[in-house]
Design an enzyme around this catalytic site. Structure first.
Site, PDB file in Angstrom:
ATOM      1  N   ASN A   9      -3.476  15.124 -85.584  1.00 53.66           N
ATOM      2  CA  ASN A   9      -2.298  16.022 -85.871  1.00 53.66           C
ATOM      3  C   ASN A   9      -2.166  16.169 -87.292  1.00 53.66           C
ATOM      4  O   ASN A   9      -2.969  15.650 -88.161  1.00 53.66           O
ATOM      5  CB  ASN A   9      -1.168  14.703 -85.786  1.00 53.66           C
ATOM      6  CG  ASN A   9       0.363  15.452 -85.964  1.00 53.66           C
ATOM      7  OD1 ASN A   9       0.506  16.646 -85.710  1.00 53.66           O
ATOM      8  ND2 ASN A   9       1.241  14.766 -86.758  1.00 53.66           N
ATOM      9  N   ASP A  44       2.768   8.902 -87.081  1.00 51.67           N
ATOM     10  CA  ASP A  44       2.317   8.970 -88.274  1.00 51.67           C
ATOM     11  C   ASP A  44       1.651   7.832 -89.040  1.00 51.67           C
ATOM     12  O   ASP A  44       1.416   7.890 -90.182  1.00 51.67           O
ATOM     13  CB  ASP A  44       3.372   9.447 -89.359  1.00 51.67           C
ATOM     14  CG  ASP A  44       4.099  10.817 -88.849  1.00 51.67           C
ATOM     15  OD1 ASP A  44       3.355  11.681 -88.166  1.00 51.67           O
ATOM     16  OD2 ASP A  44       5.297  11.031 -89.169  1.00 51.67           O
ATOM     17  N   ASN A  87      -0.297  26.928 -87.287  1.00 55.76           N
ATOM     18  CA  ASN A  87      -1.493  26.245 -87.432  1.00 55.76           C
ATOM     19  C   ASN A  87      -2.639  26.586 -86.298  1.00 55.76           C
ATOM     20  O   ASN A  87      -3.772  26.740 -86.583  1.00 55.76           O
ATOM     21  CB  ASN A  87      -1.282  24.488 -87.371  1.00 55.76           C
ATOM     22  CG  ASN A  87      -0.928  24.213 -88.799  1.00 55.76           C
ATOM     23  OD1 ASN A  87      -1.647  24.263 -89.657  1.00 55.76           O
ATOM     24  ND2 ASN A  87       0.363  23.901 -88.971  1.00 55.76           N
ATOM     25  N   GLY A 109       3.579  28.013 -83.900  1.00 55.77           N
ATOM     26  CA  GLY A 109       2.127  27.823 -83.841  1.00 55.77           C
ATOM     27  C   GLY A 109       1.279  28.464 -85.111  1.00 55.77           C
ATOM     28  O   GLY A 109       0.089  29.107 -84.620  1.00 55.77           O
ATOM     29  N   HIS A 155       0.482  16.802 -90.592  1.00 58.37           N
ATOM     30  CA  HIS A 155       1.828  16.181 -90.982  1.00 58.37           C
ATOM     31  C   HIS A 155       2.198  16.731 -92.560  1.00 58.37           C
ATOM     32  O   HIS A 155       1.012  16.879 -93.250  1.00 58.37           O
ATOM     33  CB  HIS A 155       1.945  14.713 -91.157  1.00 58.37           C
ATOM     34  CG  HIS A 155       3.126  14.283 -91.621  1.00 58.37           C
ATOM     35  ND1 HIS A 155       4.453  14.196 -90.729  1.00 58.37           N
ATOM     36  CD2 HIS A 155       3.708  13.982 -92.796  1.00 58.37           C
ATOM     37  CE1 HIS A 155       5.299  13.813 -91.586  1.00 58.37           C
ATOM     38  NE2 HIS A 155       5.135  13.510 -92.576  1.00 58.37           N
TER      39      HIS A 155
END
Ligand code: GRF
Length: 230
Positions: free
Chosen positions: A137, A180, A44, A42, A139
């Protein structure tokens, strides 16, 4: 049947709103309430919670959900006083029940934007439908390159190095049912250096992820970045 002036739909029922009368018209009607889904460390999540705490991101963290009861993400949530919940196939063996439990947790905490922060599970159809166009999200590569099923963690950086490209980076995107593939919202680039290993490249990209994710959420929260329809 005659349509009301201004065309079909509810807009035709009301006089147009003048930007001069309502300068905040383009801003989000409701404050952003973030619901995080995370599986591991975690980092981010920590960067985003720190940005909120420091006043750089005008949003409220509603809840952190993890499929992993030992996730560092749950620890970060507790340290910041954010509700933290473990929901997984252990707590809910039936996938449909798990999907509903995650949806209920998000709704119970008033979540308006779902933030995937290293979430290693596919979202269920009910959460996806309820939050269509409201799930983001990050990536660790420059999508559409190096994305898709099986592209996660060090595998992404191994693929980047194997391809011999000279730069990589990270991408914030909207989440749809396909891995994605949702619309890209923002990207940051980093050089690939001679002698890079997957680990050194991962560290360089992750540093940018922390900045890009918090900045992009800030732009959404301030109404500077409109989320496209999906
Ligand atoms: C990040 O590399 C992110 O791009 C990917 O999962 C990783 C999560 O890392 N989606 P962390 O748990 O935020 O440290």
């Amino acid at each position: 049947m005659a349509l009301p002036p201004g065309g079909p739909g509810r807009c035709g029922d009301f006089p147009p709103v003048s930007p001069a009368v309502s300068p905040d018209f383009a801003r989000p009607a409701r404050p952003l309430v973030l619901g995080f889904l995370a599986s591991h460390g975690g980092s981010n999540l920590l960067a985003i919670l720190t940005a909120i705490h420091e006043g750089r991101l005008p949003a409220r963290p509603g809840i952190v959900v993890s499929n992993n009861s030992d996730a560092g993400a749950l620890e970060h949530a507790r340290r910041f006083g954010v509700p933290a919940r473990h929901l997984s196939s252990h707590t809910h063996p039936d996938p449909g029940a798990l999907d509903l439990a995650i949806l209920a947790a998000l709704e119970e905490h008033g979540v308006t934007l779902v933030v995937l922060a290293g979430y290693m599970r596919k979202l269920g159809p009910r959460v996806l439908a309820a939050y269509a166009g409201r799930v983001v999200n990050i990536h660790p590569a420059l999508l559409p390159a190096f994305g898709g099923q099986g592209m996660y963690g060090l595998r992404v950086h191994q693929a980047v190095l194997a391809a011999g490209v000279r730069e990589s980076g990270c991408t914030v995107h909207l989440v749809t049912a396909d891995y994605d593939q949702g619309p890209i919202l923002a990207q940051a680039r980093v050089p690939v250096r001679p002698g890079d290993t997957p680990e050194t490249l991962q560290a360089r990209v992750l540093e940018q992820e922390h900045k890009l994710y918090a900045e992009t959420l800030g732009r959404i929260a301030r109404g500077e970045l409109a989320l496209p329809e999906v």
